[in-house]
Design an enzyme around this catalytic site. Structure first.
Site, short mmCIF file in Angstrom:
data_model
loop_
_atom_site.label_atom_id
_atom_site.label_comp_id
_atom_site.label_asym_id
_atom_site.label_seq_id
_atom_site.Cartn_x
_atom_site.Cartn_y
_atom_site.Cartn_z
N ARG A 57 11.43 -5.58 4.72
CA ARG A 57 11.36 -4.18 5.14
C ARG A 57 12.03 -3.96 6.50
NH1 ARG A 57 5.52 -1.91 5.52
NH2 ARG A 57 5.59 -3.21 7.38
N LYS A 88 0.84 -1.21 0.00
CA LYS A 88 0.00 0.00 0.00
C LYS A 88 0.87 1.26 0.00
CE LYS A 88 -2.19 -1.29 3.81
NZ LYS A 88 -1.53 -2.59 4.08
N ARG A 136 11.00 -0.53 11.45
CA ARG A 136 9.71 -0.24 12.09
C ARG A 136 9.52 -1.17 13.28
NH1 ARG A 136 4.52 0.08 8.12
NH2 ARG A 136 3.52 -1.11 9.78
N ARG A 166 -10.40 0.05 8.55
CA ARG A 166 -9.86 -1.26 8.88
C ARG A 166 -10.84 -2.10 9.69
NH1 ARG A 166 -4.07 -0.13 8.82
NH2 ARG A 166 -2.89 -1.96 9.38
P1 AP5 Z 1 4.69 -1.62 1.97
O1 AP5 Z 1 4.32 -0.82 0.79
O2 AP5 Z 1 5.42 -0.95 3.08
O3 AP5 Z 1 3.41 -2.39 2.51
P2 AP5 Z 1 2.09 -1.85 3.21
O4 AP5 Z 1 0.93 -2.49 2.52
O5 AP5 Z 1 2.11 -0.37 3.31
O6 AP5 Z 1 2.24 -2.57 4.62
P3 AP5 Z 1 2.18 -2.02 6.11
O7 AP5 Z 1 2.95 -2.99 6.96
O8 AP5 Z 1 2.50 -0.58 6.19
O9 AP5 Z 1 0.66 -2.25 6.41
P4 AP5 Z 1 0.01 -2.33 7.76
O10 AP5 Z 1 -1.41 -2.29 7.38
O11 AP5 Z 1 0.41 -3.52 8.58
O12 AP5 Z 1 0.61 -1.11 8.59
P5 AP5 Z 1 0.05 0.34 8.92
O13 AP5 Z 1 1.19 1.26 8.94
O14 AP5 Z 1 -1.13 0.65 8.08
O15 AP5 Z 1 5.55 -2.88 1.46
C1 AP5 Z 1 6.14 -3.78 2.37
C2 AP5 Z 1 7.54 -4.18 1.86
O16 AP5 Z 1 7.41 -4.91 0.65
C3 AP5 Z 1 8.45 -2.99 1.54
O17 AP5 Z 1 9.74 -3.31 1.92
C4 AP5 Z 1 8.33 -2.83 0.03
O18 AP5 Z 1 9.49 -2.29 -0.55
C5 AP5 Z 1 8.11 -4.26 -0.41
N1 AP5 Z 1 7.26 -4.37 -1.61
C6 AP5 Z 1 6.12 -3.69 -1.86
N2 AP5 Z 1 5.58 -4.08 -3.03
C7 AP5 Z 1 6.40 -5.05 -3.53
C8 AP5 Z 1 6.38 -5.86 -4.72
N3 AP5 Z 1 5.38 -5.75 -5.63
N4 AP5 Z 1 7.38 -6.75 -4.91
C9 AP5 Z 1 8.37 -6.89 -3.98
N5 AP5 Z 1 8.46 -6.14 -2.86
C10 AP5 Z 1 7.48 -5.24 -2.62
O19 AP5 Z 1 -0.48 0.15 10.41
C11 AP5 Z 1 0.40 -0.09 11.49
C12 AP5 Z 1 -0.39 -0.23 12.78
O20 AP5 Z 1 -1.06 1.03 13.09
C13 AP5 Z 1 -1.53 -1.26 12.77
O21 AP5 Z 1 -1.06 -2.58 13.06
C14 AP5 Z 1 -2.45 -0.72 13.87
O22 AP5 Z 1 -1.95 -1.01 15.14
C15 AP5 Z 1 -2.35 0.81 13.66
N6 AP5 Z 1 -3.37 1.29 12.72
C16 AP5 Z 1 -3.14 1.85 11.49
N7 AP5 Z 1 -4.30 2.17 10.89
C17 AP5 Z 1 -5.28 1.81 11.75
C18 AP5 Z 1 -6.71 1.85 11.68
N8 AP5 Z 1 -7.35 2.34 10.61
N9 AP5 Z 1 -7.42 1.40 12.75
C19 AP5 Z 1 -6.78 0.93 13.87
N10 AP5 Z 1 -5.44 0.82 13.97
C20 AP5 Z 1 -4.70 1.27 12.93
MG MG Z 2 2.18 1.01 4.91
#
Ligand code: AP5
Ligand code: MG
Length: 187
Positions: free
Chosen positions: A128, A14, A134, A89
């Site tokens: 990552r 994402k 992170r 979410r």
């Molecule tokens: P990346 O693009 O970083 O993946 P992402 O989908 O953004 O994954 P996240 O881990 O950020 O998602 P998440 O939902 O767990 O975390 P968030 O920050 O939202 O890609 C990952 C890796 O793969 C990178 O190294 C990239 O280079 C590589 N990659 C990407 N595409 C590729 C490809 N096609 N081929 C090869 N490699 C590739 O949330 C974190 C925490 O915050 C949650 O756990 C929760 O506690 C809280 N939180 C956030 N939002 C909410 C909400 N709405 N409600 C409640 N709690 C929330």
């Molecule tokens: Mg992300």
């Protein structure tokens, strides 16, 4: 205004895909995860409360993220729309978003869902972890709980948005470029 939702499990890509999308369509990227990590880094009250939940791989309360999104909508000018990454979410967050948008005569434009299998989630997050440091990428236990939380609380949104006819699913297993062009075709 356009209101795109970028949906998908942890590590689906994402954040990676968001930058090209916001540039091409003049959107503001709103990642609730990034906003929360900023609160933690700045040591705010909200950040202190969110930290233990994020480190455990659990969700922070709906009202907290809904408030952050509402504030961002109200304080942002001069964009063609928003790209919501990691929000909504839960079904409750999706319903709150619909209400927020309806109050301004707006609605969700489309849900772009990037899908990868669970095994690949772990590979991507491990990769990552070696680059970004992170906190919620560091422990196997946290990653497992993020995946479990995704399936239990977030995956039900797929049916929620399919019913509204706004759901587009993208195969996230290809290269970054392949996924990007599939997203642009869909948009
Ligand atoms: P990346 O693009 O970083 O993946 P992402 O989908 O953004 O994954 P996240 O881990 O950020 O998602 P998440 O939902 O767990 O975390 P968030 O920050 O939202 O890609 C990952 C890796 O793969 C990178 O190294 C990239 O280079 C590589 N990659 C990407 N595409 C590729 C490809 N096609 N081929 C090869 N490699 C590739 O949330 C974190 C925490 O915050 C949650 O756990 C929760 O506690 C809280 N939180 C956030 N939002 C909410 C909400 N709405 N409600 C409640 N709690 C929330
Ligand atoms: Mg992300």
């Amino acid at each position: 205004m356009k209101f795109y939702i970028l949906f998908g499990p942890p590590g689906a890509g994402k954040g990676t895909q968001a930058s090209a999308m916001v540039e091409k369509y003049n959107l503001r990227h709103l990642s609730t995860g990034e906003l929360l990590r900023k609160e933690i880094a700045e040591g705010t009250e909200l950040g202190k409360k969110a930290k233990s939940l994020i480190d455990a791989g659990s969700l922070v309360p709906d009202e907290v993220v809904e408030g952050m999104i509402d504030n961002a909508f109200k304080s942002t000018k001069d964009v063609a729309g928003f790209l919501l990454d990691g929000f909504p979410r839960t079904i409750a967050q999706a319903e709150a978003l619909d209400k927020m948008l309806a109050a301004g005569g707006e609605e969700v434009t489309a849900v772009v869902s990037i899908m990868i299998p669970d095994g690949m989630i772990k590979e991507r997050i491990r990769h990552r972890a070696s680059i970004e440091g992170r906190a919620d990428d560091a422990k196997e236990e946290t990653i497992n709980n993020r995946i479990k939380t995704y399936h239990e609380k977030t995956e039900p949104l797929v049916d929620f948005y399919k019913k509204s006819g706004k759901y587009v699913e993208i195969d996230g297993t290809g290269t970054i470029e392949e996924v990007r062009s599939a997203i642009f075709n869909a948009m």
